[in-house]
Design a protein around this motif. Sequence first.
Motif, PDB file in Angstrom:
ATOM      1  N   LYS A  63      -7.125 -54.056  59.543  1.00 32.80           N
ATOM      2  CA  LYS A  63      -5.984 -54.519  58.549  1.00 32.80           C
ATOM      3  C   LYS A  63      -5.465 -53.572  57.881  1.00 32.80           C
ATOM      4  N   GLU A  66      -2.887 -51.841  60.369  1.00 30.82           N
ATOM      5  CA  GLU A  66      -1.634 -52.924  60.233  1.00 30.82           C
ATOM      6  C   GLU A  66      -0.966 -52.710  58.694  1.00 30.82           C
ATOM      7  N   GLU A  67      -1.571 -52.782  57.754  1.00 31.66           N
ATOM      8  CA  GLU A  67      -0.794 -52.844  56.588  1.00 31.66           C
ATOM      9  C   GLU A  67      -0.044 -51.575  56.069  1.00 31.66           C
ATOM     10  N   ARG A  68      -0.560 -50.545  56.463  1.00 32.58           N
ATOM     11  CA  ARG A  68      -0.154 -49.222  56.199  1.00 32.58           C
ATOM     12  C   ARG A  68      -0.066 -48.795  54.700  1.00 32.58           C
ATOM     13  N   TYR A  69      -1.289 -49.005  54.157  1.00 33.86           N
ATOM     14  CA  TYR A  69      -1.459 -49.191  52.685  1.00 33.86           C
ATOM     15  C   TYR A  69      -1.187 -47.568  52.506  1.00 33.86           C
ATOM     16  N   LYS A 214      -9.504 -48.723  49.695  1.00 36.79           N
ATOM     17  CA  LYS A 214      -8.607 -48.302  48.678  1.00 36.79           C
ATOM     18  C   LYS A 214      -8.907 -47.810  47.588  1.00 36.79           C
TER      19      LYS A 214
END
Length: 254
Positions: A63, A66-69, A214
């Motif tokens: 995830k 995919e999010e590219r946080y 994060k």
Amino acid sequence: MSYRYINSLASPENLNKFLELVDLAGGAGKDPKNVFQLGDKLSTGLQMQLCTQAIQKDPASAKMLEERYVGPPHDLKTLLAMPKGSLGWTYARVLSAIGYEPFNLTVPTRFETDGAYINFRVFKTHDIHHVMTGYSLDTLGELGVISVFVGQIRYPAFLFLDLVSLLLGFFTSDKLYDENMEVTDLNTTLGYKFRLISDGIEIAQAAKPLFPVKWEEGFERPLEEWRQELNVKPVMEGPYSWYTNPKIKAALET
């Protein structure tokens, strides 16, 4: 053993590519830009494909990919104002004590490939992993901390650095590893390199996935709380631990 198979791998093209990568890895200790260039060189191809597959095996990591946080940049002044003992405060204190600045890389408009994002995230969080694992932020602890991401996601640039470090040590090491030897001699021995790489991989295997964390959204949480949650067993003794650095110890006590 099939020597024909080995000969097919040792093509001029492969050897030239290998030597180019070795040249970057060999100079990584003197110039961090070499590590970034090494990461770029290995951001596509089979090794990054395997890294991506390892990341996608974990739902939270998949995830994140995919999010590219990206998260906000690491600002030392802001972090130093956080509660004593928090991850952010400790991170800022450790870096400040040894005169380091956070890795705040330029964020592209978009990441063209999975490999480009993985490189960005690994480099941005690298010093956070030093703080989490206890490995010193110098050559004595570097093999340990990079081996954590080798053990968890098979990150190509760090895996190559591990391999080249052992290869160069094979040619240059003229002493046997001894726990009581002078600190300046430790990193010249193959035994020391094997130990740090092995220990880093053991920490990786025991810990929960670190790639999807994060950190920027949890800097105010206590460092020890993070370690317990992620099951990270830090190294807190020996010359390869930042806990034994007098400047860092003094900074954390104030």
